[in-house]
Scaffold this motif. Structure first.
Motif, PDB file in Angstrom:
ATOM      1  N   GLY A   1       0.813  -1.217   0.000  1.00 55.96           N
ATOM      2  CA  GLY A   1       0.000   0.000   0.000  1.00 55.96           C
ATOM      3  C   GLY A   1       0.844   1.264   0.000  1.00 55.96           C
ATOM      4  N   PRO A   2       1.780   1.421   0.956  1.00 48.95           N
ATOM      5  CA  PRO A   2       2.652   2.599   0.932  1.00 48.95           C
ATOM      6  C   PRO A   2       3.484   2.710  -0.344  1.00 48.95           C
ATOM      7  CG  PRO A   2       2.691   1.604   3.104  1.00 48.95           C
ATOM      8  CD  PRO A   2       1.910   0.667   2.221  1.00 48.95           C
ATOM      9  N   ALA A   3       3.895   1.568  -0.913  1.00 49.65           N
ATOM     10  CA  ALA A   3       4.660   1.609  -2.161  1.00 49.65           C
ATOM     11  C   ALA A   3       3.825   2.187  -3.297  1.00 49.65           C
ATOM     12  CB  ALA A   3       5.148   0.202  -2.523  1.00 49.65           C
ATOM     13  N   LEU A   4       2.556   1.779  -3.368  1.00 50.32           N
ATOM     14  CA  LEU A   4       1.678   2.309  -4.405  1.00 50.32           C
ATOM     15  C   LEU A   4       1.423   3.805  -4.196  1.00 50.32           C
ATOM     16  CD1 LEU A   4      -0.943  -0.574  -4.759  1.00 50.32           C
ATOM     17  CD2 LEU A   4       0.880   0.054  -6.374  1.00 50.32           C
TER      18      LEU A   4
ATOM     19  N   ALA B   1       9.786  -3.783   5.531  1.00 45.86           N
ATOM     20  CA  ALA B   1       9.698  -3.629   4.079  1.00 45.86           C
ATOM     21  C   ALA B   1       9.266  -2.221   3.708  1.00 45.86           C
ATOM     22  CB  ALA B   1       8.718  -4.657   3.506  1.00 45.86           C
ATOM     23  N   GLN B   2       8.306  -1.678   4.445  1.00 44.25           N
ATOM     24  CA  GLN B   2       7.889  -0.298   4.174  1.00 44.25           C
ATOM     25  C   GLN B   2       9.067   0.666   4.341  1.00 44.25           C
ATOM     26  OE1 GLN B   2       5.209   3.292   6.103  1.00 44.25           O
ATOM     27  NE2 GLN B   2       4.536   1.206   6.474  1.00 44.25           N
ATOM     28  N   ASN B   3       9.858   0.466   5.386  1.00 43.90           N
ATOM     29  CA  ASN B   3      11.008   1.337   5.610  1.00 43.90           C
ATOM     30  C   ASN B   3      11.976   1.278   4.426  1.00 43.90           C
ATOM     31  OD1 ASN B   3       9.932   1.940   8.109  1.00 43.90           O
ATOM     32  ND2 ASN B   3      11.269   0.542   9.234  1.00 43.90           N
ATOM     33  N   GLN B   4      12.207   0.074   3.910  1.00 42.99           N
ATOM     34  CA  GLN B   4      13.098  -0.078   2.764  1.00 42.99           C
ATOM     35  C   GLN B   4      12.517   0.577   1.516  1.00 42.99           C
ATOM     36  OE1 GLN B   4      15.976  -0.272   1.392  1.00 42.99           O
ATOM     37  NE2 GLN B   4      16.529  -2.431   1.685  1.00 42.99           N
ATOM     38  N   ILE B   5      11.220   0.417   1.326  1.00 46.69           N
ATOM     39  CA  ILE B   5      10.537   1.026   0.168  1.00 46.69           C
ATOM     40  C   ILE B   5      10.673   2.545   0.215  1.00 46.69           C
ATOM     41  CG2 ILE B   5       8.244   1.475  -0.800  1.00 46.69           C
ATOM     42  CD1 ILE B   5       7.592  -1.496   0.116  1.00 46.69           C
ATOM     43  N   VAL B   6      10.425   3.131   1.379  1.00 43.86           N
ATOM     44  CA  VAL B   6      10.505   4.585   1.516  1.00 43.86           C
ATOM     45  C   VAL B   6      11.939   5.066   1.334  1.00 43.86           C
ATOM     46  CG1 VAL B   6      10.188   6.512   3.106  1.00 43.86           C
ATOM     47  CG2 VAL B   6       8.437   4.736   2.943  1.00 43.86           C
ATOM     48  N   LYS B   7      12.898   4.348   1.923  1.00 42.81           N
ATOM     49  CA  LYS B   7      14.310   4.716   1.769  1.00 42.81           C
ATOM     50  C   LYS B   7      14.699   4.720   0.296  1.00 42.81           C
ATOM     51  CE  LYS B   7      18.819   4.990   2.568  1.00 42.81           C
ATOM     52  NZ  LYS B   7      19.474   6.241   3.054  1.00 42.81           N
ATOM     53  N   THR B   8      14.328   3.663  -0.424  1.00 41.51           N
ATOM     54  CA  THR B   8      14.686   3.549  -1.835  1.00 41.51           C
ATOM     55  C   THR B   8      13.992   4.615  -2.674  1.00 41.51           C
ATOM     56  OG1 THR B   8      14.956   1.161  -1.534  1.00 41.51           O
ATOM     57  CG2 THR B   8      14.757   1.959  -3.786  1.00 41.51           C
ATOM     58  N   ALA B   9      12.708   4.838  -2.416  1.00 40.90           N
ATOM     59  CA  ALA B   9      11.970   5.861  -3.156  1.00 40.90           C
ATOM     60  C   ALA B   9      12.546   7.247  -2.894  1.00 40.90           C
ATOM     61  CB  ALA B   9      10.495   5.817  -2.774  1.00 40.90           C
TER      62      ALA B   9
ATOM     63  N   ILE C   1       8.091  16.580  11.729  1.00 40.56           N
ATOM     64  CA  ILE C   1       8.030  16.939  10.309  1.00 40.56           C
ATOM     65  C   ILE C   1       8.497  18.377  10.083  1.00 40.56           C
ATOM     66  CG2 ILE C   1       6.413  17.413   8.414  1.00 40.56           C
ATOM     67  CD1 ILE C   1       4.848  14.920   9.327  1.00 40.56           C
ATOM     68  N   ALA C   2       8.096  19.273  10.970  1.00 43.10           N
ATOM     69  CA  ALA C   2       8.444  20.687  10.817  1.00 43.10           C
ATOM     70  C   ALA C   2       9.958  20.917  10.836  1.00 43.10           C
ATOM     71  CB  ALA C   2       7.779  21.508  11.916  1.00 43.10           C
ATOM     72  N   ASN C   3      10.691  20.022  11.482  1.00 43.03           N
ATOM     73  CA  ASN C   3      12.138  20.198  11.623  1.00 43.03           C
ATOM     74  C   ASN C   3      12.951  19.363  10.642  1.00 43.03           C
ATOM     75  OD1 ASN C   3      12.438  22.059  13.973  1.00 43.03           O
ATOM     76  ND2 ASN C   3      11.250  20.481  14.996  1.00 43.03           N
ATOM     77  N   LEU C   4      12.292  18.639   9.758  1.00 42.46           N
ATOM     78  CA  LEU C   4      13.008  17.824   8.791  1.00 42.46           C
ATOM     79  C   LEU C   4      13.489  18.666   7.616  1.00 42.46           C
ATOM     80  CD1 LEU C   4      10.720  14.656   8.670  1.00 42.46           C
ATOM     81  CD2 LEU C   4      12.952  14.869   9.771  1.00 42.46           C
ATOM     82  N   ARG C   5      14.646  18.312   7.127  1.00 39.49           N
ATOM     83  CA  ARG C   5      15.242  18.984   5.978  1.00 39.49           C
ATOM     84  C   ARG C   5      15.542  17.956   4.891  1.00 39.49           C
ATOM     85  NH1 ARG C   5      13.142  22.130   8.412  1.00 39.49           N
ATOM     86  NH2 ARG C   5      13.897  23.970   9.504  1.00 39.49           N
ATOM     87  N   PRO C   6      15.806  18.398   3.666  1.00 33.68           N
ATOM     88  CA  PRO C   6      16.121  17.440   2.601  1.00 33.68           C
ATOM     89  C   PRO C   6      17.242  16.471   2.960  1.00 33.68           C
ATOM     90  CG  PRO C   6      15.701  19.591   1.660  1.00 33.68           C
ATOM     91  CD  PRO C   6      15.693  19.777   3.148  1.00 33.68           C
ATOM     92  N   SER C   7      18.171  16.899   3.784  1.00 32.34           N
ATOM     93  CA  SER C   7      19.266  16.002   4.194  1.00 32.34           C
ATOM     94  C   SER C   7      18.767  14.837   5.041  1.00 32.34           C
ATOM     95  CB  SER C   7      20.320  16.791   4.987  1.00 32.34           C
ATOM     96  OG  SER C   7      19.739  17.384   6.142  1.00 32.34           O
ATOM     97  N   HIS C   8      17.553  14.950   5.594  1.00 31.46           N
ATOM     98  CA  HIS C   8      16.966  13.871   6.386  1.00 31.46           C
ATOM     99  C   HIS C   8      16.196  12.881   5.525  1.00 31.46           C
ATOM    100  CE1 HIS C   8      17.083  17.162   9.594  1.00 31.46           C
ATOM    101  NE2 HIS C   8      17.885  16.218  10.056  1.00 31.46           N
ATOM    102  N   SER C   9      16.015  13.189   4.253  1.00 27.84           N
ATOM    103  CA  SER C   9      15.195  12.350   3.391  1.00 27.84           C
ATOM    104  C   SER C   9      15.753  10.929   3.335  1.00 27.84           C
ATOM    105  CB  SER C   9      15.137  12.936   1.978  1.00 27.84           C
ATOM    106  OG  SER C   9      14.102  12.326   1.231  1.00 27.84           O
ATOM    107  N   GLY C  10      14.850   9.960   3.364  1.00 28.70           N
ATOM    108  CA  GLY C  10      15.249   8.562   3.387  1.00 28.70           C
ATOM    109  C   GLY C  10      15.444   8.013   4.777  1.00 28.70           C
TER     110      GLY C  10
END
Length: 226
Positions: free
Chosen positions: A101-104, A148-156, A205-214
């Motif tokens: 579901g999260p992957a889709l 698996a969801q964590n891996q999917i989000v990291k890869t995406a 979420i408010a404190n996340l930056r692009p460097s935190h992505s993944g």
């Protein structure tokens, strides 16, 4: 004014996230999606694709997309205490809801993220999906699906960064929340109200930056082991 989308808004934490966002003067638009209210089935690609298409026509893009969907008990199948009680059907159901579901959603909803501005796609996962933090065992299907969801989000996140340099794509652990999902386990784990969980998630979420992505983060803002 910012625009937010909450997917899974009919659940306890989803409703609380919606309420918090509507009360935030920075957000002029808050849109919700759920199975019970809009008929979204995150396990059906046609349903997900059609929802993304409709939203893109009406809203173009969102500054914040939160996936608050997920399930612990599916079709009355309780978490396994041991691998000896593993059921193929129960495990497949966990992967459909908590991983596929999260992957889709990522496949089709990344088109709703602006390319040149900061945007966040945050998917609610669980600390139980951490392999490094697993010290008790049990709950194999749920743990594996969340991992698996964590891996999917990291890869995406790595892929999305190539076209959306300001994007933040993460998984978040909201803690044990007082919802129908966690009700049978509240005597064992300290829990917070959905409103408090929503407040903590939005603060992170408010404190996340692009460097935190993944990344995979706790409600405290601290990284969680993969």
């Amino acid at each position: 004014m910012l625009k937010a989308l909450v997917i899974g808004s009919s659940g306890g934490i989803g409703r609380a996230l919606e309420a918090r966002l509507r009360a935030d003067p920075r957000f002029g638009t808050v849109v919700t999606l759920s199975r019970s209210e809009q008929g979204l089935d995150i396990c059906d690609e046609t349903s997900v694709a059609e929802a993304a298409h409709r939203l893109q026509i009406e809203y173009d893009a969102f500054d914040l997309i939160i996936n608050a969907t997920g399930a612990l008990v599916i079709n009355d199948s309780l978490p396994e205490k041991t691998i000896k009680t593993l059921s193929v059907d129960a495990m497949m159901a966990q992967f459909r809801v908590n991983a596929i579901g999260p992957a889709l959603l990522l496949k089709h909803f990344q088109s709703l993220m602006p390319r040149e501005m900061r945007s966040v796609f945050a998917s609610l996962s669980a600390r139980l999906g951490s392999i490094g933090d697993n010290r008790l065992g049990g709950w194999i299907s749920y743990r594996a699906a969340k991992a698996a969801q964590n891996q999917i989000v990291k890869t995406a996140a790595l892929e999305i960064a190539r076209t959306h340099p300001e994007a933040v794509v993460v998984t978040l652990h909201p803690g044990t929340v007082m919802t129908r999902l966690s009700q049978p386990y509240l005597k064992v784990h300290q829990a917070v109200t959905p409103d408090h969980a929503a407040l903590r998630v939005l603060d992170v979420i408010a404190n996340l930056r692009p460097s935190h992505s993944g990344g995979f983060f706790s409600y405290s803002g601290q990284p969680i082991d993969w």
